[in-house]
Design a protein around this motif. Structure first.
Motif, short mmCIF file in Angstrom:
data_model
loop_
_atom_site.label_atom_id
_atom_site.label_comp_id
_atom_site.label_asym_id
_atom_site.label_seq_id
_atom_site.Cartn_x
_atom_site.Cartn_y
_atom_site.Cartn_z
N CYS A 68 0.86 -1.18 0.00
CA CYS A 68 0.00 0.00 0.00
C CYS A 68 0.90 1.23 0.00
O CYS A 68 1.78 1.36 0.85
CB CYS A 68 -0.88 -0.01 1.25
N GLU A 80 -5.13 -2.32 6.10
CA GLU A 80 -4.29 -1.85 7.20
C GLU A 80 -4.63 -0.41 7.61
O GLU A 80 -4.87 -0.13 8.78
CB GLU A 80 -2.83 -1.93 6.73
N CYS A 81 -4.65 0.51 6.61
CA CYS A 81 -4.80 1.93 6.96
C CYS A 81 -6.09 2.56 6.44
O CYS A 81 -6.40 3.70 6.77
CB CYS A 81 -3.59 2.73 6.45
N CYS A 139 -7.29 -0.14 1.61
CA CYS A 139 -6.23 -0.90 2.30
C CYS A 139 -6.79 -1.45 3.60
O CYS A 139 -7.42 -0.73 4.37
CB CYS A 139 -5.03 0.00 2.57
N ALA A 152 0.17 4.14 0.80
CA ALA A 152 -0.15 5.06 1.89
C ALA A 152 0.55 4.67 3.19
O ALA A 152 1.20 5.47 3.83
CB ALA A 152 -1.66 5.13 2.10
N CYS A 153 0.43 3.40 3.56
CA CYS A 153 1.01 2.96 4.85
C CYS A 153 2.24 2.08 4.65
O CYS A 153 2.89 1.71 5.63
CB CYS A 153 -0.03 2.25 5.70
ZN ZN Z 1 -2.39 1.16 3.71
#
Ligand code: ZN
Length: 248
Positions: A204, A232-233, A230, A206-207
């Motif tokens: 990802c 995760e984030c 995502c 972003a994270c």
């Molecule tokens: Zn992410």
């Protein structure tokens, strides 16, 4: 939720612009000139205190020298008066002897006061030098402060310009952005997260977390106009040809 892949890709441009703005603000708050100025201001305060101390010492010494000077003057006057009486010689022998004794005493004390005055004058010279040095140092520091302030202001002006340019670019992108995607994006940002990231090399954008195989294969079979997030984030996971997926 569905969104045109081109609209999804625009979210990456918004995320890039926001990251750039974030970097610019970081530059603003960590300008080396800010720390430099704080240190110089502290230095200036110390030097001003030193100048004030020297000034007070100079005033005290001036008062002291005037006091001694006055005492010497009054003693000299008494000496002259006594000497005149002695010269006149019209007094009885006992009084003449007392008077002569007094004159001797006066001369001795005057001598002591003159020594004291010399001592005070020496101290005055030293304090004058202190005052001059303190004044030269505060002037020097003030010039440094002026110079660093000018440098800081120029840097801030550049930062303002850079921020304005990026904001303008972002505003232009925003006119074409899908409102629903933007709502997700803004919710992410409000929660202190990155709004959108590119899916690349199974990560990802972003994270930076690596996506597990299960999720990857699920994404792979998801139509490109379906918005993926995502795990995760929560960022909008944007798929492009860089993502290395069969579907894109
Ligand atoms: Zn992410």
């Amino acid at each position: 939720m569905k969104a045109d892949p081109a609209d999804q890709r625009l979210m990456l441009d918004i995320a890039d612009a926001d990251a750039e703005l974030h970097r610019i603000e970081h530059r603003r708050s960590t300008l080396p000139e800010i720390a430099e100025l704080a240190q110089l201001e502290e230095q200036l305060n110390t030097q001003r205190d030193e100048a004030v101390r020297a000034q007070i010492a100079a005033e005290d010494l001036l008062r002291e020298s005037r006091r001694i000077d006055n005492e010497i003057t009054s003693m000299t006057m008494r000496e002259e008066k006594d000497n005149q009486q002695l010269a006149a010689g019209s007094l009885p022998a006992k009084q003449l002897s007392e008077l002569s004794h007094e004159v001797t005493g006066l001369i001795r004390r005057r001598g002591l006061l003159e020594d004291e005055l010399l001592d005070v004058m020496e101290q005055q010279e030293a304090v004058d030098a202190d005052e001059q040095r303190a004044s030269a140092m505060t002037n020097h520091t003030q010039r440094q402060i002026d110079e660093v302030t000018a440098r800081r202001d120029a840097a801030l002006e550049k930062i303002d310009q850079d921020a304005a340019n990026v904001s303008e670019k972002r505003a232009a992108i925003l006119t074409n952005v899908n409102a629903d995607l933007m709502a997700i994006y803004e919710k992410q940002v409000k929660a202190g997260r990155v709004g959108a990231g590119l899916l690349r090399a199974a990560r990802c954008g972003a994270c930076r977390m690596e996506l597990d195989r299960g999720l990857l294969s699920r994404i792979n079979s998801t139509p490109t106009d379906e918005v993926v997030r995502c795990d995760e984030c929560g960022a909008i996971l944007v798929r492009t040809h860089e993502s290395g997926l069969a579907s894109s």
